[in-house]
Scaffold this active site. Structure first.
Site, PDB file in Angstrom:
ATOM      1  CD  GLU A 119       6.229  -6.999  -8.635  1.00 40.50           C
ATOM      2  OE1 GLU A 119       5.397  -7.887  -8.348  1.00 40.50           O
ATOM      3  OE2 GLU A 119       6.882  -7.026  -9.689  1.00 40.50           O
ATOM      4  CG  HIS A 142     -25.282  -0.905 -10.118  1.00 38.60           C
ATOM      5  ND1 HIS A 142     -26.651  -0.788 -10.048  1.00 38.60           N
ATOM      6  CD2 HIS A 142     -24.878   0.015 -11.035  1.00 38.60           C
ATOM      7  CE1 HIS A 142     -27.058   0.145 -10.901  1.00 38.60           C
ATOM      8  NE2 HIS A 142     -26.001   0.642 -11.517  1.00 38.60           N
ATOM      9  CE  LYS A 172       8.720 -15.713  -6.677  1.00 41.48           C
ATOM     10  NZ  LYS A 172       9.615 -15.102  -7.684  1.00 41.48           N
TER      11      LYS A 172
END
Lengths: 426, 426
Positions: free
Chosen positions: B278, B299, B414
């Site tokens: 950010e 793995h 948003k």
């Protein structure tokens, strides 16, 4: 299940140029004539699987559900991620309806193992140890600790009735040990690698213990097997997905980010990271697989995706119908200003977050999105999804001229570690 | 704490070429004269923090620990990740010594919220709602649900004694609501952004409720503040880290993978992903932050790191002393072949996995590694570590000529979401 075009992704691709390759690779998968062809056991497994063992899995899972509080699954990599991903995806993160399933054998962490052993001290637990060879260090150490704990608690004979081993049908240390201790065992087919094993006993036994309908899971995988079993790029959506990601890779993207809007699919992202990373990450090639859970991670990685380096594309896994839902209540005072969505369901708001993000990332952010939609995340659709991704992964790796089924690079750290530990022969 | 050179990383770098920039940027950080200078409140916070409020936090945390079974922390992004990362890093994943801390308000998932509310039905729980403005959709919805649940269970007055609000000292919807309902409140300083807020009440109150010594945490941060408060690249290890990652970025690496060997540090990786992603992910620049937990993920992602695309470097966070340890027992029959390490501690084996991997990745895999070592993961060292990364992050972003403290790209989804939800003004 179907792919949705966003940001004109599908029309950008020259499908014709892929037509012959896809057809040839599909034939190579079907007649097992490509590199790694010995490990294509998963391809027809939803049809060819051992029905007698399947019934045995269900029977013993029922026994475990009836007689224990906790099942400890001891495995790592492909003997861990698929079962965990599936159990969380179906049952959620706070499920009280099944016995508790916890995982050990996937780490060497002293803190994790100490706390897990402490936690188990006063629980009635069974163990499912999963290892093809029985020589995996992480799993062997955890299993030795769990076995000794059970034997101290219950005595050797009773302990052996609480231990279930999933391993090779004939060979390996774990097979020998299981035979000697008379454990109930399930077979890990020799022609299926770890990351392609979720539909075998490796995944099925833990899932059945978690009260998940494994018959439905296999039905979903079976229908996917039939649906994606043809070489026509114009109709086969599984291969369309493989081609789209190949296209993004060749045109400069470095990272595929698997995105969901449900915290309980987080481990599905981990399963996908193994499947694609371990299959394709060879010869200095391949997309780095990454994962995120939105809208949570829009508040952490969202800024980077929106405006940072243009190195990634997103693959969204989106079930349209939630397993549970909650209505947003009205509040007379409306001090938080939320009454404009009072009476709406959370699934409605979550969907709008998805659609708003899709627009933000693809249009403003110039980040291509692939969407894999389904009705709901149930056992049937999850079986379908697992098969979809495994088949797409085989196609993807072959498009890069890479053997999808080996993992030579995984051995290097092990050799160094064994040398440092003073193991004979290293 | 110190950085360790591996793979000749440090000698490859032309430190002299960074000398003046680092010095100038350090001055810019210290006199707040750079872009985003209004959000440098975190810089001296370990010294300047409000001691009276600190005591209040401890007092109310004690009250919560005494009177409740569960604390529900409702926040997202910087109001979620730091507290979760710290609590898990110190207490582990199965800690029974503190009250349970769970998180809500970080998702819109109907499944997660449904199951969490069900889980809380029969628990005695308190809520800490964290939001600067009170308008964050995820957090507001969860808080409305939790508030109504508490009020139905306890009545309005008793409920208000179980709710603690961390928000702006004067402004915003949550401040108004908290004043009206007479909640105990803690202040979120106006000059500290979310991802730099873990050492404020945002992190401190949940941590104190989890019985973590927040005085030691602040001491560690204070010592780090003094240690890293100078512009000399030849001695300041915090800025050395910033310069190394800048060097890797400019010479072609696309991804920084934060690696640990403890599952309980997984969320620390998430906190780091927000901090760096950010702060730096702007203007189509920046390293993609990623994270992994070894040996588990060796793995799954190990193959890609070892032999796949050469797009990443690793930053390892490695405490040398584990909080707990377990000895590998002897087994008379040695059917699993582990007796060669019987009597050894798990921390010994985990360390050999770390050293073996380091050699495998750097020498064979040509993947550069940066190692950040410390003695053990306790509150003091974690405070130090948090500050180290925040200061390194500010330096890193300024080296890219980016404002480290804004996040303009987070708003776009948003806005789209509000439009789709029919919110007034969108």
């Amino acid at each position: 299940m179907f792919l949705v075009n966003t940001n004109h992704t599908l029309t950008q691709i020259n499908w014709q140029s892929y037509r012959n390759d896809v057809k040839a690779i599909n034939t190579m998968i079907n007649d097992a004539s490509g590199p790694g062809g010995d490990f294509l056991g998963w391809r027809d497994y939803p049809k060819t699987y051992d029905k007698k063992e399947f019934a045995k899995i269900k029977r013993w899972a029922n026994y475990v559900r009836t007689n224990f509080e906790v099942l400890v699954v001891a495995g790592i990599g492909g003997s861990y991620l698929g079962a965990r991903a599936a159990i969380e995806a179906i049952n959620g993160l706070r499920n009280n309806d099944s016995i508790e399933i916890i995982f050990m054998g996937q780490t060497l962490s002293p803190n994790y193992i100490y706390q897990t052993l402490e936690y188990l001290k006063n629980k009635k637990f069974a163990v499912n140890v999963i290892s093809k060879s029985g020589t995996t260090t992480e799993t062997s150490i955890s299993f030795r600790l769990l076995k000794q704990m059970l034997e101290e608690k219950l005595g050797k004979e009773e302990a052996s009735k609480a231990i279930f081993a999933t391993t090779d049908a004939k060979n390996g240390l774990l097979r020998e040990l299981a035979n000697k201790e008379k454990y109930v065992t399930f077979n890990l087919p020799a022609n299926i690698g770890g990351r392609f094993s979720v539909l075998t006993a490796v995944g099925l036994f833990p899932l059945a213990c978690a009260d998940i309908d494994i018959s439905k899971l296999m039905e979903g995988a079976y229908d996917a097997m039939k649906e994606y079993d043809n070489g026509d790029i114009m109709t086969n959506q599984c291969y369309q997905y493989a081609v789209i990601r190949d296209h993004f890779y060749r045109t400069g993207k470095k990272v595929e980010m698997f995105v969901t809007y449900e915290p309980q699919f987080r481990e599905l992202g981990e399963w996908l990271k193994q499947l694609f990373g371990e299959s394709e990450g060879k010869e200095e090639l391949g997309l780095l697989p990454d994962s995120a859970v939105f809208s949570t991670d829009l508040h952490s990685l969202g800024q980077f995706i929106q405006e940072g380096s243009k190195i990634l594309f997103e693959t969204i896994i989106y079930p349209r119908i939630p397993n549970n839902d909650v209505e947003i209540p009205k509040d007379d005072e409306d001090l938080d200003g939320l009454n404009y969505i009072a009476g709406k369901k959370l699934s409605f708001v979550n969907e709008k977050a998805f659609l708003g993000t899709l627009e933000a990332h693809t249009a403003d952010g110039k980040v291509p999105n692939i969407i894999i939609e389904m009705d709901e995340m149930n056992a049937y659709n999850l079986g379908h999804l697992f098969y979809f991704f495994m088949r797409a992964c085989a196609m993807s790796a072959y498009l890069l001229h890479i053997n999808p089924f080996n993992q030579p690079g995984v051995e290097i750290y092990k050799k160094n570690m064994f040398h440092l530990l003073g193991k004979k022969g290293y």
